[in-house]
Each structure stands twice: as structure tokens, then as C-alpha cells.
Design an enzyme around this catalytic site. Structure first.
Site, PDB file in Angstrom:
ATOM      1  N   HIS A  43      14.462   3.506  85.047  1.00 21.60           N
ATOM      2  CA  HIS A  43      13.357   3.178  84.146  1.00 21.60           C
ATOM      3  C   HIS A  43      12.049   3.740  84.708  1.00 21.60           C
ATOM      4  O   HIS A  43      11.603   3.354  85.779  1.00 21.60           O
ATOM      5  CB  HIS A  43      13.220   1.675  83.943  1.00 21.60           C
ATOM      6  N   HIS A  51      11.527   9.661  77.903  1.00 15.66           N
ATOM      7  CA  HIS A  51      12.618  10.297  77.170  1.00 15.66           C
ATOM      8  C   HIS A  51      12.138  11.584  76.520  1.00 15.66           C
ATOM      9  O   HIS A  51      10.951  11.778  76.289  1.00 15.66           O
ATOM     10  CB  HIS A  51      13.210   9.356  76.114  1.00 15.66           C
ATOM     11  N   HIS A  76      13.041  14.287  73.273  1.00 20.23           N
ATOM     12  CA  HIS A  76      13.710  14.522  72.001  1.00 20.23           C
ATOM     13  C   HIS A  76      14.158  15.970  71.988  1.00 20.23           C
ATOM     14  O   HIS A  76      13.341  16.878  72.180  1.00 20.23           O
ATOM     15  CB  HIS A  76      12.741  14.316  70.828  1.00 20.23           C
TER      16      HIS A  76
END
Length: 117
Positions: A46, A100, A102
Site C-alpha cells: 500500500h 495504481h 490504468h
């Protein structure tokens, strides 16, 4: 972090359609795609956003990029082209605060850089 949706996917408590997984990185299909092909690629650790990456974590970010390249090849879009995007912070459109990327492809995508103002 138990309240993080991506951490829950990493832990297996939420389902996902995995495209790639190793001990440090996970790639899976986006359930709300913005393109015909829309994968999400995350470090399993994380990290809230790109702005929170520490000096020790840069090799992990490089690995995430390497996985993105591999996923694009496996999805058959490496030659035709794909977009790899990281939104950092609320004004950039980051909605899930777990770093993250895409990976979007499968159609001709509109150019980036237009303003909604």
C-alpha cells in the site's frame, strides 16, 4: 489497509479478474472500464499515491512499469498502442488512494490535455 479496496483485492477478500500476479505486483481488469481494454496495475504494497513513493520504493515502481509492458503484450495491444496513466491526487482524478496505473487500449483514444474549465 483493510479499508483500501485495492488492498482487499490483493488480500483476496474482494474478487478480481487477474491478468498478472507475482509477489510484488498485481494487474487486473477494471470493473468500470473507460476503454475496450482497461487494466489496473498496482503494487501489492500500500502506497497512497505517486507523491508518497520513497527512495527505497522506486525499484517497485520500475517493476510496475515492466509489468504494464508485459500485460500490454499479453493483451495484444503493445504494437497498436496503449495509454498508461497514473492519477496523483484528487485534482488529477485519483479516486482510490492506493497507487495504481490504468492501462487503456483497444480503440483510438482521444488526446489528453484538454481542460474541463
Amino acid at each position: 489497509m483493510s479499508d483500501c479496496i485495492f488492498c482487499q483485492i490483493v488480500e483476496g477478500t474482494l474478487p478480481s479478474t487477474k491478468l498478472y500476479e507475482d509477489d510484488q505486483v498485481l494487474a487486473f481488469q477494471n470493473i468500470y472500464p473507460g476503454a475496450p481494454i482497461h487494466a489496473l496495475i498496482i503494487p501489492k504494497k500500500h502506497i497512497a499515491s505517486m507523491d508518497d513513493v520513497t527512495d527505497e520504493e522506486w525499484p517497485l515502481i520500475a517493476l510496475v512499469h515492466k509489468v504494464a509492458q508485459q500485460v500490454a503484450r499479453e493483451l495484444g495491444v503493445a504494437e497498436s498502442g496503449y495509454r498508461l496513466v497514473n492519477n496523483c491526487g484528487p485534482n488529477a482524478g485519483q479516486e482510490v488512494f492506493h497507487l495504481h496505473y490504468h492501462l487503456m487500449a483497444g480503440a483510438r483514444l482521444s488526446p489528453l490535455g484538454t481542460s474541463n474549465n
